[in-house]
Design an enzyme around this catalytic site. Structure first.
Site, mmCIF file in Angstrom:
data_model
loop_
_atom_site.group_PDB
_atom_site.id
_atom_site.type_symbol
_atom_site.label_atom_id
_atom_site.label_comp_id
_atom_site.label_asym_id
_atom_site.label_seq_id
_atom_site.Cartn_x
_atom_site.Cartn_y
_atom_site.Cartn_z
ATOM 1 N N SER A 21 33.554 56.285 75.140
ATOM 2 C CA SER A 21 32.935 56.252 73.812
ATOM 3 C C SER A 21 31.472 55.826 73.885
ATOM 4 C CB SER A 21 33.695 55.286 72.893
ATOM 5 O OG SER A 21 33.022 55.157 71.658
ATOM 6 N N LYS A 72 43.243 59.138 64.818
ATOM 7 C CA LYS A 72 42.551 59.432 63.561
ATOM 8 C C LYS A 72 43.492 59.849 62.420
ATOM 9 C CE LYS A 72 38.302 61.209 63.977
ATOM 10 N NZ LYS A 72 37.134 62.006 64.424
ATOM 11 N N ASP A 108 32.614 61.469 59.392
ATOM 12 C CA ASP A 108 32.224 62.702 60.087
ATOM 13 C C ASP A 108 31.613 63.695 59.105
ATOM 14 O OD1 ASP A 108 33.004 61.964 62.648
ATOM 15 O OD2 ASP A 108 35.043 62.724 62.404
ATOM 16 N N GLY A 132 36.520 78.002 65.263
ATOM 17 C CA GLY A 132 37.541 76.999 65.557
ATOM 18 C C GLY A 132 38.171 76.419 64.312
ATOM 19 N N TYR A 133 39.368 75.834 64.498
ATOM 20 C CA TYR A 133 40.148 75.355 63.359
ATOM 21 C C TYR A 133 40.815 74.009 63.639
ATOM 22 C CZ TYR A 133 42.954 78.499 66.289
ATOM 23 O OH TYR A 133 43.490 79.173 67.356
ATOM 24 N N ALA A 136 37.724 68.776 63.834
ATOM 25 C CA ALA A 136 36.289 68.799 63.521
ATOM 26 C C ALA A 136 35.987 69.850 62.460
ATOM 27 C CB ALA A 136 35.481 69.067 64.785
ATOM 28 N N LEU A 230 28.658 71.302 67.429
ATOM 29 C CA LEU A 230 29.129 69.922 67.304
ATOM 30 C C LEU A 230 29.180 69.207 68.650
ATOM 31 C CD1 LEU A 230 31.960 70.140 64.618
ATOM 32 C CD2 LEU A 230 29.481 70.207 64.338
#
Length: 290
Positions: A21, A72, A108, A132-133, A136, A230
């Site tokens: 991180s 998350k 985010d 993408g799905y 994010a 991203l």
């Protein structure tokens, strides 16, 4: 680094693993610049320990937490309250104490929007295309809806996952704006894209020379389009390199990372935070690690 005393307040990030991180780099740089008596540390919490860890961190007086993979979504039932933004995204990335327990939100969305808002553009009548799905992409869809973007096209390779993504939304504004299309439709939708966003991991290590799109497809973007990746390392990604060669405005994931972190720190400290310091600390760390 300021000394830690018995009065120092704790912030941190929970995930598993969490050693990679970059949040401690950014947050501690900001806390030091603000001369705040806080420290931000990483807590590696295994999934099976999440419930007891959340209770224990709260009981220990930890003031705020960032949340990363794999917690998350699964942390949400452990919270006393979540914001509407987090509910729409279906995930939280920021927690704070409210006296009764932990509350959660998802910064985010704010992080994604910040560099677009800097451009001061009118998004009504614009088309955004998302590659993408995953999780994010959900934050991106919520952000684009807040921006007032009337046409949001999500493109992916699995028809089943595209259908699941489309059917997972309840907000009428999102349902009205959202379309899902197979990957083969890209050559048709890219020429009308005002904004093209890569939310896939394609282009990250260990394959930094890959791009989610052939250069020929990037060349179909309008000259006024914005390319947004991203991914924040490498800088630039191959996708953004191709966009830069076209002379397009490009945004990478480093700014989103900085801005979502700054939004979280504002919640915890209840004051403005030095975003420039956070950005410099992150970019310096990325350059050293490159």
């Amino acid at each position: 680094m300021p000394s830690i005393t018995g009065k120092t307040k704790l912030l941190g990030v929970i995930g598993y693993p969490v050693g990679h991180s970059l949040s401690p780099v950014m947050h501690n740089a900001a806390l030091q610049a603000m001369a705040s008596d806080y420290a931000y540390v990483a807590f590696p919490i295994a999934p099976e320990d999440l419930t007891i860890a959340i209770a224990g961190l709260g009981a220990s007086g930890v003031q705020g937490l960032s949340v990363t993979i794999p917690h998350k979504q699964v942390v949400m039932p452990l919270l006393t309250q979540i914001t509407e933004t987090a509910r729409q995204v279906g995930a939280v990335n920021t927690l704070w104490r409210d006296g009764h327990g932990w509350q959660g939100t998802n910064t985010d969305v704010e992080g994604f929007l910040a560099p677009l808002l800097e451009l001061k553009q009118d998004w009504s009548g614009r088309t955004a295309v998302i590659l993408g799905y995953g999780g994010a992409a959900r934050a991106v869809v919520v952000g684009l809806t807040q921006l007032g973007c009337p046409e949001i096209i999500v493109v992916g390779r699995s028809q089943e996952k595209l259908a699941q993504f489309a059917n997972s939304w309840t907000d009428p504004k999102i349902k009205q704006a959202l379309q899902v299309l197979p990957w083969e439709a890209l050559s048709t939708v890219i020429p009308k894209a005002s904004l093209l966003i890569n939310s896939t991991p394609v282009g990250m290590a260990p394959h930094p020379k890959q791009s989610p799109l052939d250069q020929s497809l990037v060349e179909k973007l309008p000259p006024t389009a914005i390319a947004y990746d991203l991914i924040y390392t490498p800088r630039p990604t191959r996708f953004l390199q191709h966009a830069q060669e076209r002379g397009l405005v490009t945004i990478d994931g480093a700014e989103m990372l900085v801005q979502q972190g700054a939004a979280a720190l504002k919640i915890w400290l209840q004051q403005e935070v030095p975003v420039d310091v956070m950005r410099q600390a992150l970019l310096h760390h990325l350059e050293k690690s490159a």
